[in-house]
Design an enzyme around this catalytic site. Structure first.
Site, PDB file in Angstrom:
ATOM      1  N   ILE A  13       4.936  -4.276   4.995  1.00  0.00           N
ATOM      2  CA  ILE A  13       4.786  -3.472   6.645  1.00  0.00           C
ATOM      3  C   ILE A  13       3.333  -4.062   7.222  1.00  0.00           C
ATOM      4  O   ILE A  13       3.091  -3.645   8.058  1.00  0.00           O
ATOM      5  CB  ILE A  13       5.103  -2.143   6.501  1.00  0.00           C
ATOM      6  N   VAL A  21       0.375  -4.300   2.266  1.00  0.00           N
ATOM      7  CA  VAL A  21       0.984  -2.995   2.268  1.00  0.00           C
ATOM      8  C   VAL A  21       2.505  -3.125   2.331  1.00  0.00           C
ATOM      9  O   VAL A  21       3.111  -3.980   3.153  1.00  0.00           O
ATOM     10  CB  VAL A  21       0.604  -2.194   3.480  1.00  0.00           C
ATOM     11  N   LYS A  36      -0.535   0.026  -1.329  1.00  0.00           N
ATOM     12  CA  LYS A  36      -1.642  -1.346  -0.679  1.00  0.00           C
ATOM     13  C   LYS A  36      -2.065  -1.777  -2.074  1.00  0.00           C
ATOM     14  O   LYS A  36      -2.417  -1.005  -2.939  1.00  0.00           O
ATOM     15  CB  LYS A  36      -2.705  -0.445  -0.052  1.00  0.00           C
ATOM     16  N   ASP A 133     -14.841   3.652   8.434  1.00  0.00           N
ATOM     17  CA  ASP A 133     -14.377   2.446   9.149  1.00  0.00           C
ATOM     18  C   ASP A 133     -13.133   3.041  10.115  1.00  0.00           C
ATOM     19  O   ASP A 133     -11.997   2.606  10.030  1.00  0.00           O
ATOM     20  CB  ASP A 133     -13.819   1.379   8.228  1.00  0.00           C
TER      21      ASP A 133
END
Length: 223
Positions: A13, A21, A36, A133
């Site tokens: 995905i 992922v 992940k 982030d």
């Protein structure tokens, strides 16, 4: 069907410079999860073991965060030499996909998203975790209109891995001045990035743009 440990891969995905992922099935718990993985080339070199150690340490720290506005970390492990993180699967889109698709949000929805994100960040900061982030690509919009922040822990770690090669820490369009100057970073950097996200939602534009990282840095630091 390919497996990663006990997890049965359903589909890929997402993908990026540092990893991929997957949506997967956890047969033991009977639920879908997001996995992940970190690409091998991202952890090669003399610091590979240190990176692995930090990956597990940061993932465990993120796993202690339990909040409706934060994607839950269920597990962290290694499979055939590849570190991976198992997270709550959130059916929906990233906020980046929503905004990049030209969808305009009304002021009530923008305020609702802003409050949800601020509450999640406040909780994380109270638990001594800084994301570093925050950006629309790391914000998931679920089907029930709840928003969740993803990549707590490993966002910071992956940035550090890139920084070791001399690159900047964070995504330039959302970075606070102290991230450009190398000063001490705390939760206020996340709040700055949240402000940039809110600006994009409200106006359809980003507040600091440029044709190079240096031009963006100049605007952020000197505005």
């Amino acid at each position: 069907m390919q497996n990663i440990g006990r997890y049965e891969i359903i589909e890929q995905i997402g993908a990026g410079a540092m990893g991929r992922v997957y949506r997967a099935r956890d047969p033991l718990m009977g639920r879908d999860v997001a996995i992940k993985t970190i690409l091998a080339q991202a952890i090669e070199g003399p610091d590979a073991q240190e990176f692995r150690d930090r990956f597990f340490r940061e993932a465990k720290a993120a796993g202690r965060l339990v909040h409706p506005g934060i994607v839950t970390v269920h597990d962290v492990s290694e499979f055939e030499g590849t570190p991976f993180l198992v997270m709550e699967y959130v059916a929906g889109r990233t906020l980046h996909a929503v905004l990049s698709g030209g969808e305009r949000l009304d002021i009530d929805r923008i305020c609702d998203i802003g409050v949800q994100l601020a509450e999640a960040l406040n909780y994380a900061h109270q638990n001594s975790v800084v994301h570093r982030d925050i950006k629309p690509a790391n914000i998931l919009v679920a089907g029930d209109q709840r928003v969740k922040i993803a990549d707590f822990g490993i966002a910071k770690l992956l940035e550090s891995q890139v920084t070791a090669t001399g690159h900047l820490l964070g995504t330039p369009l959302y970075m606070a001045p102290e991230q450009f100057t190398g000063a001490q970073i705390d939760g206020r950097a996340d709040l700055f990035a949240l402000g940039v996200v809110l600006y994009w939602m409200a106006t359809g534009d980003k507040p600091f743009t440029g044709d190079s990282i240096l031009s963006i840095q100049y605007k952020v630091v000197n505005t």
